[in-house]
Design an enzyme around this catalytic site. Structure first.
Site: not given
Ligand code: BV8
Ligand code: ZN
Length: 248
Positions: A66, A100, A117, A125, A149, A230
């Site tokens: 990070y 983001n 997110h 903490c 703490c 974008a």
């Molecule tokens: C949760 C922060 C309750 C951290 C991030 C239902 C179905 C299936 C799975 C699940 C479900 N519910 C929950 C899950 C599990 C999981 C999940 O979704 N898994 C996925 C893999 C299926 N979800 C979770 O765990 C969530 N919590 O549900 O809690 C719970 C609790 C216990 C058990 C079950 C449920 C929490 C998810 C949050 C994770 N944290 N980020 C960090 O950043 O370090 S996610 C992180 O990745 C981002 O925030 C974002 O969300 C994701 C990346 O995706 P995108 O932003 O779309 O980026 P990507 O690279 O994929 O795509 C880029 C796009 O841009 C492309 O299309 C490309 O073509 C385009 N592009 C590129 N350049 C350009 C462009 N477009 C325009 N202009 C350009 N120039």
């Molecule tokens: Zn503390």
């Protein structure tokens, strides 16, 4: 650039716009996306670093990752796409809902932002939840401890398997139900529950406009898919709004 007449018509009749963004929104600011060619998730599995278990197993490794991403964010600027969204606020009520954690919408000046997110510029903490927002980049490699703490300090981002914090999701759902037009920009829309937001907007009658350099899982649901960067498309839309929508 030519735009679909139906879209121009929607811009004329809309009052409330949602802008739902992902990593592609910040790609032109030099921040790697997650799944793109040199995407973050190509080098390592999300759960290896962006998860509570990973942090518990090796807090320093996760902290260092990070810190590396924070340095990139610190040394980058919002791009013309971020600023175009701020411009739209002069003509519409605009709500930004972002996945983001890079704080670039805020740095560009957007007013209404839901960070689904979390944000990489905030820390807290894990034990007493004291926030440390001005944590300068001192401790590069080792995770810092809480002054109160001695608890571990972690970034205020939502890790996989963690619930979204605060009211970001319910607020975003409410705004999705109220918007007339929803832009879905630079996201693969496969992370849940975030990906439900544009679908909710569509279900409640919003006109769904996707802006992406390629097709996504959401393309079949979009009323209009504009393929391009974008940072190039959004300024064109602002020009259209200024010269066409709000004059004729
Ligand atoms: C949760 C922060 C309750 C951290 C991030 C239902 C179905 C299936 C799975 C699940 C479900 N519910 C929950 C899950 C599990 C999981 C999940 O979704 N898994 C996925 C893999 C299926 N979800 C979770 O765990 C969530 N919590 O549900 O809690 C719970 C609790 C216990 C058990 C079950 C449920 C929490 C998810 C949050 C994770 N944290 N980020 C960090 O950043 O370090 S996610 C992180 O990745 C981002 O925030 C974002 O969300 C994701 C990346 O995706 P995108 O932003 O779309 O980026 P990507 O690279 O994929 O795509 C880029 C796009 O841009 C492309 O299309 C490309 O073509 C385009 N592009 C590129 N350049 C350009 C462009 N477009 C325009 N202009 C350009 N120039
Ligand atoms: Zn503390």
């Amino acid at each position: 650039m030519e735009f679909k007449t139906e879209f121009i018509q929607k811009l004329k009749t809309s009052k409330n716009i949602m802008v739902f963004t992902g990593a592609g929104m910040s790609a032109e600011s030099g921040i790697a996306t997650f799944r793109g060619k040199d995407g973050l998730w190509n080098k390592l599995k999300p759960e290896e670093l962006a998860s509570f278990n990973a942090f518990m197993k090796n807090p320093d490794m996760v902290w260092e990752w990070y810190q590396y991403r924070r340095k990139i964010v610190e040394n980058t600027e919002p791009n013309p796409g971020h600023y175009a969204i701020v411009e739209l606020e002069k003509y519409y009520e605009v709500n930004v809902v972002t996945q983001n954690v890079d704080n670039l919408h805020a740095r560009a000046g957007s007013k209404n932002i839901e960070e689904l997110h979390g944000s990489i510029v905030r820390n807290f903490c894990m034990d007493c939840r004291t926030f440390y927002n001005d944590l300068k980049l001192e401790s590069e490699k080792t995770v810092p401890r809480c002054e109160k703490c001695n608890g571990l300090i972690r970034p205020d981002v939502v890790w996989f398997g963690e619930n979204l914090r605060g009211n970001a999701f319910p607020n975003s759902e409410k705004k999705a139900k109220e918007c007339d037009l929803c832009f879905v920009i630079g996201t693969t829309a496969i992370i849940y529950p975030a990906a439900y937001i544009p679908m909710t907007a569509k279900q409640y009658g919003a006109y769904l406009v996707e802006i992406n350099i390629e097709n996504t899982d959401l393309s079949y649901q979009a009323d209009y898919s504009i393929f391009g960067k974008a940072g190039e498309i959004l300024p064109e839309i602002v020009r259209l709004v200024k010269e066409d929508v709000f004059t004729n």
